[in-house]
Enzyme design. Structure first.
Site, mmCIF file in Angstrom:
data_model
loop_
_atom_site.group_PDB
_atom_site.id
_atom_site.type_symbol
_atom_site.label_atom_id
_atom_site.label_comp_id
_atom_site.label_asym_id
_atom_site.label_seq_id
_atom_site.Cartn_x
_atom_site.Cartn_y
_atom_site.Cartn_z
ATOM 1 N N HIS A 251 0.818 -1.215 0.000
ATOM 2 C CA HIS A 251 0.000 0.000 0.000
ATOM 3 C C HIS A 251 0.851 1.264 0.000
ATOM 4 C CE1 HIS A 251 -3.536 -2.406 0.396
ATOM 5 N NE2 HIS A 251 -3.135 -2.943 1.536
ATOM 6 N N GLU B 20 -5.086 -12.096 7.390
ATOM 7 C CA GLU B 20 -5.963 -10.922 7.347
ATOM 8 C C GLU B 20 -7.301 -11.207 6.674
ATOM 9 O OE1 GLU B 20 -3.828 -7.642 5.513
ATOM 10 O OE2 GLU B 20 -2.987 -8.901 3.966
#
Ligand code: 3PY
Ligand code: MG
Length: 253
Positions: free
Chosen positions: A43, A148
């Site tokens: 990210h 996740e």
């Protein structure tokens, strides 16, 4: 390479998180009291060029460098180790198959399939000869599989049992999205706290490390009690904002 030793000593390590594609910024983070700096290519805005230069700056500041690769970029995981990073975080490891492919990229045969060529790593970690690097790399480098999603949690035992996976790294934001079936993003969701604790317990039982992204640094002592040994303290913009808030408050008297 020092990260593995410190994790083995059961210290609670704090990593800065570098998202800005700036070598100077990564170097500045490395000069702070963080134990290590993680360079984020998932990210964060780092390119390979800035990430590899950041690794050199972090290592020059005598800190271990960690890279988070984009989803599925096992080629980059091997390459990161060749560039001197000591650990790689792989996002969205949702199955034993994902874990095996990541581990294969991280470890030399017979454990994995990493190809030989740590030219830059040997320049950065000067206490190693090619032979001593080769003999120790599989135990010194750290592969962290991100847990996740619900799928990852369901596959956790198998992921932890995978040879060449050294630990897990919890992404509480994505986990909250997956856990709520896409209803919200809330890394502090109360419902998740038991899951987060269970991940650390299972990791420790399997003899593996547990790490986590802490959106709020105030959560870190609680994560430590759960068994986590590495925590990311927000991101570089968050670190700047927190520092600025403290400075401005002081300046206003
Ligand atoms: C998450 O919380 O999902 C993360 O990946 C943290 O970086
Ligand atoms: Mg995530």
């Amino acid at each position: 390479m020092q990260l593995r030793d410190r994790l083995d000593q059961e210290e609670m390590l704090m990593t800065a998180w570098s998202t800005s594609p700036s070598v100077e910024m990564a170097a500045a983070l490395a000069r702070c009291a963080f134990d290590t700096v993680t360079v984020d290519m998932q990210h964060g805005a780092h390119t390979e060029t800035t990430a590899f230069a950041a690794a050199r700056a972090i290592i020059t500041a005598s800190k271990p460098a960690i890279l988070r690769v984009p989803v599925g970029r096992n080629d980059l995981a091997s390459r990161a180790l060749d560039m001197g990073f000591e650990a790689v975080i792989a996002p969205m490891i949702n199955s034993v198959q994902d874990a095996r492919a990541f581990a294969a990229a991280m470890k030399y045969p017979p454990m994995g399939e990493r190809s030989w060529g740590p030219v830059k790593a040997l320049q950065m970690h000067t206490s190693y000869t090619p032979e001593s690097y080769f003999r120790s790399a599989n135990t010194r480098t750290v592969s962290l599989a991100m847990i996740e999603t619900r799928a990852a949690f369901a596959a956790l035992d198998g992921i932890l049992a995978t040879d060449g996976i050294d630990g897990v790294f919890v992404g509480p934001s994505d986990l909250s999205i997956s856990w709520s079936g896409g209803a919200h993003v809330d890394p502090h969701n109360e419902e998740l706290q038991g899951v987060i604790a269970e991940i650390a317990q299972k990791a420790r039982k399997a003899g593996k490390f547990a790490a986590i992204f802490a959106v709020d640094p105030a959560d870190v002592p609680r994560f430590g009690k759960m068994g986590y040994r590495l925590a990311a303290l927000n991101t570089d913009p968050g670190i700047i904002a927190a520092g600025a808030a403290v400075m401005l408050e002081k300046a206003k008297g």
